[in-house]
Structures are given as structure tokens and as C-alpha cells.
Design an enzyme around this catalytic site. Structure first.
Site, PDB file in Angstrom:
ATOM      1  N   THR A  54      15.002  30.734 -51.226  1.00 18.43           N
ATOM      2  CA  THR A  54      13.949  29.761 -51.511  1.00 18.43           C
ATOM      3  C   THR A  54      12.848  29.770 -50.449  1.00 18.43           C
ATOM      4  O   THR A  54      13.099  30.119 -49.288  1.00 18.43           O
ATOM      5  CB  THR A  54      14.583  28.346 -51.579  1.00 18.43           C
ATOM      6  OG1 THR A  54      13.567  27.354 -51.477  1.00 18.43           O
ATOM      7  CG2 THR A  54      15.555  28.099 -50.426  1.00 18.43           C
ATOM      8  N   ASP A  55      11.668  29.335 -50.847  1.00 23.31           N
ATOM      9  CA  ASP A  55      10.560  29.219 -49.884  1.00 23.31           C
ATOM     10  C   ASP A  55      10.817  28.112 -48.859  1.00 23.31           C
ATOM     11  O   ASP A  55      10.124  28.031 -47.845  1.00 23.31           O
ATOM     12  CB  ASP A  55       9.219  28.996 -50.609  1.00 23.31           C
ATOM     13  CG  ASP A  55       9.162  27.744 -51.466  1.00 23.31           C
ATOM     14  OD1 ASP A  55      10.158  26.986 -51.524  1.00 23.31           O
ATOM     15  OD2 ASP A  55       8.106  27.518 -52.115  1.00 23.31           O
ATOM     16  N   GLU A  56      11.831  27.265 -49.125  1.00 23.86           N
ATOM     17  CA  GLU A  56      12.088  26.152 -48.199  1.00 23.86           C
ATOM     18  C   GLU A  56      12.607  26.636 -46.848  1.00 23.86           C
ATOM     19  O   GLU A  56      12.593  25.894 -45.874  1.00 23.86           O
ATOM     20  CB  GLU A  56      13.052  25.146 -48.830  1.00 23.86           C
ATOM     21  CG  GLU A  56      12.532  24.703 -50.187  1.00 23.86           C
ATOM     22  CD  GLU A  56      13.078  23.391 -50.709  1.00 23.86           C
ATOM     23  OE1 GLU A  56      13.612  22.607 -49.913  1.00 23.86           O
ATOM     24  OE2 GLU A  56      12.926  23.164 -51.918  1.00 23.86           O
ATOM     25  N   TYR A  68      19.653  21.081 -47.034  1.00 22.96           N
ATOM     26  CA  TYR A  68      19.615  22.110 -48.086  1.00 22.96           C
ATOM     27  C   TYR A  68      18.951  23.375 -47.550  1.00 22.96           C
ATOM     28  O   TYR A  68      19.502  24.474 -47.650  1.00 22.96           O
ATOM     29  CB  TYR A  68      18.854  21.589 -49.316  1.00 22.96           C
ATOM     30  CG  TYR A  68      18.436  22.696 -50.274  1.00 22.96           C
ATOM     31  CD1 TYR A  68      19.399  23.444 -50.963  1.00 22.96           C
ATOM     32  CD2 TYR A  68      17.091  23.011 -50.475  1.00 22.96           C
ATOM     33  CE1 TYR A  68      19.021  24.473 -51.832  1.00 22.96           C
ATOM     34  CE2 TYR A  68      16.706  24.038 -51.338  1.00 22.96           C
ATOM     35  CZ  TYR A  68      17.684  24.766 -52.008  1.00 22.96           C
ATOM     36  OH  TYR A  68      17.309  25.779 -52.856  1.00 22.96           O
TER      37      TYR A  68
HETATM   38  P1  NAD Z   1      21.204  24.503 -60.257  1.00 20.58           P
HETATM   39  O1  NAD Z   1      21.624  23.373 -59.355  1.00 20.58           O
HETATM   40  O2  NAD Z   1      20.565  24.219 -61.552  1.00 20.58           O
HETATM   41  O3  NAD Z   1      22.484  25.425 -60.565  1.00 20.58           O
HETATM   42  C1  NAD Z   1      23.415  25.799 -59.588  1.00 20.58           C
HETATM   43  C2  NAD Z   1      24.618  26.424 -60.318  1.00 20.58           C
HETATM   44  O4  NAD Z   1      25.566  26.849 -59.333  1.00 20.58           O
HETATM   45  C3  NAD Z   1      25.337  25.444 -61.244  1.00 20.58           C
HETATM   46  O5  NAD Z   1      25.649  26.072 -62.463  1.00 20.58           O
HETATM   47  C4  NAD Z   1      26.608  25.097 -60.472  1.00 20.58           C
HETATM   48  O6  NAD Z   1      27.694  24.773 -61.326  1.00 20.58           O
HETATM   49  C5  NAD Z   1      26.853  26.401 -59.726  1.00 20.58           C
HETATM   50  N1  NAD Z   1      27.658  26.212 -58.506  1.00 20.58           N
HETATM   51  C6  NAD Z   1      27.471  25.280 -57.520  1.00 20.58           C
HETATM   52  N2  NAD Z   1      28.421  25.415 -56.592  1.00 20.58           N
HETATM   53  C7  NAD Z   1      29.209  26.462 -56.970  1.00 20.58           C
HETATM   54  C8  NAD Z   1      30.343  27.088 -56.402  1.00 20.58           C
HETATM   55  N3  NAD Z   1      30.874  26.653 -55.251  1.00 20.58           N
HETATM   56  N4  NAD Z   1      30.889  28.134 -57.053  1.00 20.58           N
HETATM   57  C9  NAD Z   1      30.364  28.583 -58.233  1.00 20.58           C
HETATM   58  N5  NAD Z   1      29.303  28.012 -58.824  1.00 20.58           N
HETATM   59  C10 NAD Z   1      28.733  26.963 -58.190  1.00 20.58           C
HETATM   60  O7  NAD Z   1      20.312  25.437 -59.340  1.00 20.58           O
HETATM   61  P2  NAD Z   1      19.022  26.310 -59.675  1.00 20.58           P
HETATM   62  O8  NAD Z   1      17.838  25.452 -59.575  1.00 20.58           O
HETATM   63  O9  NAD Z   1      19.280  27.101 -60.884  1.00 20.58           O
HETATM   64  O10 NAD Z   1      19.015  27.270 -58.406  1.00 20.58           O
HETATM   65  C11 NAD Z   1      19.680  28.531 -58.438  1.00 20.58           C
HETATM   66  C12 NAD Z   1      19.455  29.250 -57.127  1.00 20.58           C
HETATM   67  O11 NAD Z   1      18.055  29.428 -56.921  1.00 20.58           O
HETATM   68  C13 NAD Z   1      19.951  28.485 -55.908  1.00 20.58           C
HETATM   69  O12 NAD Z   1      20.509  29.409 -55.005  1.00 20.58           O
HETATM   70  C14 NAD Z   1      18.712  27.846 -55.320  1.00 20.58           C
HETATM   71  O13 NAD Z   1      18.835  27.652 -53.938  1.00 20.58           O
HETATM   72  C15 NAD Z   1      17.679  28.896 -55.655  1.00 20.58           C
HETATM   73  N6  NAD Z   1      16.297  28.415 -55.817  1.00 20.58           N
HETATM   74  C16 NAD Z   1      16.006  27.386 -56.661  1.00 20.58           C
HETATM   75  C17 NAD Z   1      14.685  26.981 -56.860  1.00 20.58           C
HETATM   76  C18 NAD Z   1      14.317  25.881 -57.826  1.00 20.58           C
HETATM   77  O14 NAD Z   1      13.143  25.532 -57.905  1.00 20.58           O
HETATM   78  N7  NAD Z   1      15.236  25.345 -58.613  1.00 20.58           N
HETATM   79  C19 NAD Z   1      13.671  27.619 -56.147  1.00 20.58           C
HETATM   80  C20 NAD Z   1      13.989  28.681 -55.285  1.00 20.58           C
HETATM   81  C21 NAD Z   1      15.315  29.065 -55.148  1.00 20.58           C
HETATM   82  P1  TYD Z   2      12.028  18.660 -56.000  1.00 18.82           P
HETATM   83  O1  TYD Z   2      11.926  18.953 -57.453  1.00 18.82           O
HETATM   84  O2  TYD Z   2      13.170  17.825 -55.514  1.00 18.82           O
HETATM   85  O3  TYD Z   2      11.983  20.079 -55.259  1.00 18.82           O
HETATM   86  P2  TYD Z   2      11.833  20.415 -53.663  1.00 18.82           P
HETATM   87  O4  TYD Z   2      11.991  19.179 -52.873  1.00 18.82           O
HETATM   88  O5  TYD Z   2      12.991  21.329 -53.479  1.00 18.82           O
HETATM   89  O6  TYD Z   2      10.495  21.051 -53.508  1.00 18.82           O
HETATM   90  O7  TYD Z   2      10.684  17.966 -55.526  1.00 18.82           O
HETATM   91  C1  TYD Z   2       9.443  18.597 -55.695  1.00 18.82           C
HETATM   92  C2  TYD Z   2       8.388  17.722 -55.051  1.00 18.82           C
HETATM   93  O8  TYD Z   2       8.321  16.471 -55.751  1.00 18.82           O
HETATM   94  C3  TYD Z   2       8.687  17.393 -53.599  1.00 18.82           C
HETATM   95  O9  TYD Z   2       7.458  17.343 -52.873  1.00 18.82           O
HETATM   96  C4  TYD Z   2       9.293  16.011 -53.683  1.00 18.82           C
HETATM   97  C5  TYD Z   2       8.591  15.372 -54.855  1.00 18.82           C
HETATM   98  N1  TYD Z   2       9.395  14.365 -55.616  1.00 18.82           N
HETATM   99  C6  TYD Z   2       8.853  13.106 -55.878  1.00 18.82           C
HETATM  100  O10 TYD Z   2       7.707  12.803 -55.502  1.00 18.82           O
HETATM  101  N2  TYD Z   2       9.608  12.208 -56.571  1.00 18.82           N
HETATM  102  C7  TYD Z   2      10.882  12.490 -57.000  1.00 18.82           C
HETATM  103  O11 TYD Z   2      11.527  11.616 -57.623  1.00 18.82           O
HETATM  104  C8  TYD Z   2      11.411  13.790 -56.735  1.00 18.82           C
HETATM  105  C9  TYD Z   2      12.791  14.149 -57.192  1.00 18.82           C
HETATM  106  C10 TYD Z   2      10.633  14.694 -56.025  1.00 18.82           C
END
Ligand code: NAD
Ligand code: TYD
Length: 339
Positions: free
Chosen positions: A126-128, A151
């Protein structure tokens, strides 16, 4: 590369990636290995459940024996690791599961990849990991990491372990660092699905602080295409940023979302900010562009398309919002100060 173990494949991005693989690579097998935490949902994969190239294994990435069994039984040659605890706000309440899955779980998968001599281990990051990015700069893959939430720190630790396995054991690894994804099947704790579904339910949209924080909102399908390109054309040991390269303020995202719904801006409610909230993320994406990929949606198009999906797919989010989610919402927002 033919038999992929897609860990976390029942979550948001993982399930979109499974759909992509089954379409783009008819000769591959997609084996999902997922613990089915609150965020894992087999409804995300309902339309491929009978696909001959798809299998589901219920398992935890921190369980070494379970991971090894899945690799052997399905003749796995590649791991694509999406499995993680993913919500910053939950990591602030309770970091424990983040350390277990995002750090220790990554180590277990790396060890398995090494033991079985897999062709590739790909880490979804992630970019975080770059932390707050001041105006005027966009993160390069070579920039130092500076995570600020539990996280982000757990994801950064996973990345560092992946890179160490490259250096120490010559493991064939790659890493992608994506910006905020939006689109189908995102658990409605994340801001865009939370706000769309709240608005559809006539509830307020809790904007943290002044709402001027900046994020690069990308369409999940674009991210999945880029991951697949890195998997096939990326250089071993390298990191690739993936996003649109354009960030916008959260308040602008909310305006687009409400306009697409035809809903009133009176639904916006500013509430107490998230502790340690990163003000801005911004990515340089030239490196992944160099592999021939480019985003098909800008952030505004991605937001509008996401809104339309949630409007059309109440069957998917209604049961989630009426379950465990209610307790979570009360805990997270119930006593939050309104500004
Ligand atoms: P999500 O929370 O929707 O899904 C996570 C999945 O992992 C779920 O299906 C959960 O059951 C499974 N999981 C959790 N713990 C587990 C374990 N111990 N063993 C096996 N499975 C397990 O997450 P997402 O948003 O789809 O993110 C997927 C990946 O992408 C993550 O690694 C996250 O850090 C990364 N990512 C997400 C975003 C975003 O915007 N959502 C952006 C950049 C990177
Ligand atoms: P989020 O979807 O939790 O992703 P991330 O924190 O990983 O970027 O949040 C996206 C942005 O939206 C972040 O700046 C936090 C803000 N946010 C709110 O303002 N209200 C909310 O209820 C949530 C969940 C996030």
C-alpha cells in the site's frame, strides 16, 4: 506460472483479482486461500463458484501446516498475497491481529515459498508505507518508508521481510504498492462504500476533521490489471507503485459521490478526526507505466462507477450492514464528537 494461490482472495481486491485471472488466463488455476474474517465474503466469488479453474480453501496464512498443505494439494507455483487486516481505524482500536496476519502471516508465506521453491511470491502492499506526503512531492518506490498507523507499520514490516527474503535467499519476489482502491465488493467500513450506503439509508456521512485530507482513489479493476502485469513482466526484487497519479481532497470525493446519487450535501457531518491521520498520499506511477500499463479511470470516473455499483447491488451490502457491522459502527462512531 499457472497455479496461483491467491491468499485473501475472498476479500475486496483479492476477489476482483480472481475474476481478472479467470478471464485473462483461461489456462491458469485460481486457488483462493482465505480465513474468512469479517472482511472475507464468499458472496464476492459467488459467480465463479462453479468455474472449473477456481478452488476455495478455508485457511489462515499464519497456519504453516495449512499453507503447506494447500501448496502441495493444488500444485501451487505462485503466491499472490492479498491476505491482511486492512482497516486503519480498526488497527488503532486493536493492532494485535494486524501484527499476526500482516507481519507473521507474510513470514509464513515467504517460508513456504522458499521451502517449495515457488516460481514467484508477490506481495500486495500500500501507499500508506510512505506515510504523510507533503504538498509538492509524490512517492517514488525508492523513497524511505515512514508508516504512521499500526496498519501501515504492519504492512511496511511485511514489505521489509519480502525484500529481505530476496536479498538473503534469492527468493523470486515482487511488491506492488497500491493507492486507495474503490469498486465492487469493498467492505462498507472503508470510506467510499460507507458513504454511498449511508446516503442510500438516509444516514449522515461522517467526514473526519476538515475533510481536506488527500487520497488517490483508483478503480479496483485497474489495480488488478496492473498487479497482473507486474506478476508477468515485473523485475524480480522490485517494487511498483500503482494508482492514478492524481489525488483529491476527501470533501471533493464526497461531493462527486453525493452528486452521482442526486443526494443533498446536507448529509455531510464533520466529526472528530482519526488520531495520526495522514493528510496526503501521492504516488509517482512512471515505473509501472514503463511496463505498458495505464489506468483506465481517473478518480472521478472511479467514484461515479463505484456509486452506481452499490446502488445496483443492495443484495450484497444490506446483509453486511445489518450484521456485525452495526456493533462496529456504534463503537467507532457512536461517541465521536461532532464538529
Ligand atoms: P479486505 O479487508 O477486503 O480483505 C482481506 C481478506 O484477507 C479477507 O478476505 C480476509 O478474510 C482475508 N484474511 C485476513 N486475515 C487472514 C489470514 N490470517 N489468513 C487468510 N486470510 C486472511 O482487504 P482489501 O481491501 O481487499 O486489501 C487486500 C490487500 O490489498 C491487503 O494486503 C491490503 O493491505 C492491500 N491494499 C488495499 C488497499 C485498499 O484500498 N483497499 C490499497 C492498497 C493495498
Ligand atoms: P479509508 O477508506 O479508511 O482508507 P485509508 O485510511 O486507508 O486511506 O479512508 C479514506 C479517507 O477517508 C481517509 O482520509 C479517512 C477518511 N474517512 C472519513 O473521513 N470518514 C470515515 O468514516 C472513514 C472510514 C474515512
Amino acid at each position: 506460472m499457472k497455479n496461483l494461490l491467491i491468499t485473501g482472495g475472498a476479500g475486496f481486491i483479492g476477489s476482483n483479482y480472481v475474476h481478472h485471472v479467470l478471464e485473462a488466463h483461461p489456462d491458469y488455476r485460481a486457488v483462493v486461500y482465505d480465513k474468512l474474517t469479517y472482511a472475507g465474503n464468499l458472496n464476492n466469488l459467488a459467480d465463479v463458484s462453479d468455474h472449473p479453474a477456481y478452488r476455495f480453501v478455508h485457511g489462515d496464512i499464519t497456519d504453516r501446516a495449512g499453507v503447506e498443505r494447500a501448496i502441495q494439494e493444488h500444485d501451487i507455483d505462485t503466491i499472490v498475497n492479498f491476505a491482511a487486516e486492512t482497516h486503519v481505524d480498526r488497527s488503532i482500536l486493536n493492532p494485535d491481529a494486524f501484527i499476526q496476519t500482516d507481519v507473521y502471516g507474510t513470514y509464513v508465506l515467504l517460508e513456504a515459498a522458499r521451502k517449495f521453491g515457488l516460481e514467484r511470491y508477490h506481495q500486495i502492499s500500500t501507499d500508506e508505507v510512505y506515510g504523510h506526503i507533503p504538498a509538492g512531492h509524490s512517492s517514488l518506490e525508492t523513497d524511505p518508508v515512514a508508516p504512521r498507523s499500526p496498519y501501515a507499520a504492519s504492512k511496511t514490516s511485511g514489505d521489509l521481510m519480502v525484500l529481505a527474503y530476496r536479498v538473503t535467499y534469492n527468493l523470486p519476489v515482487t511488491i506492488t504498492r497500491g493507492s486507495n482502491n474503490i469498486g465492487p465488493y469493498q467492505y462498507p467500513e472503508k470510506v467510499v462504500p460507507l458513504f454511498v450506503t449511508n446516503a442510500l439509508e438516509g444516514k449522515r456521512l461522517p467526514v473526519y476533521g476538515d475533510g481536506r485530507q488527500m487520497r488517490d482513489y483508483q478503480w479496483v479493476g485497474d489495480h488488478c490489471e496492473a498487479i497482473d502485469i507486474v506478476l508477468h513482466a515485473g523485475e524480480l526484487g522490485e517494487i511498483y507503485n500503482i494508482g492514478t497519479g492524481q489525488e483529491m481532497e476527501n470533501l471533493r470525493m464526497v461531493e462527486i459521490l453525493l452528486d452521482e446519487l442526486g443526494a443533498s450535501r446536507d448529509l455531510i457531518q464533520h466529526v472528530e478526526d482519526r488520531p495520526g491521520h495522514d493528510r496526503r498520499y501521492s504516488l509517482k506511477i512512471d515505473k509501472v507505466r514503463g511496463l505498458g500499463w495505464q489506468p483506465r479511470h481517473d478518480p472521478e470516473a472511479a467514484i461515479r462507477k463505484t456509486v452506481r455499483w452499490y446502488v445496483a447491488n443492495e443484495w450484497w451490502w444490506q446483509p453486511i450492514k445489518s450484521g456485525e457491522f452495526r456493533e462496529y459502527y456504534e463503537r467507532m462512531y457512536g461517541s465521536r464528537k461532532v464538529l
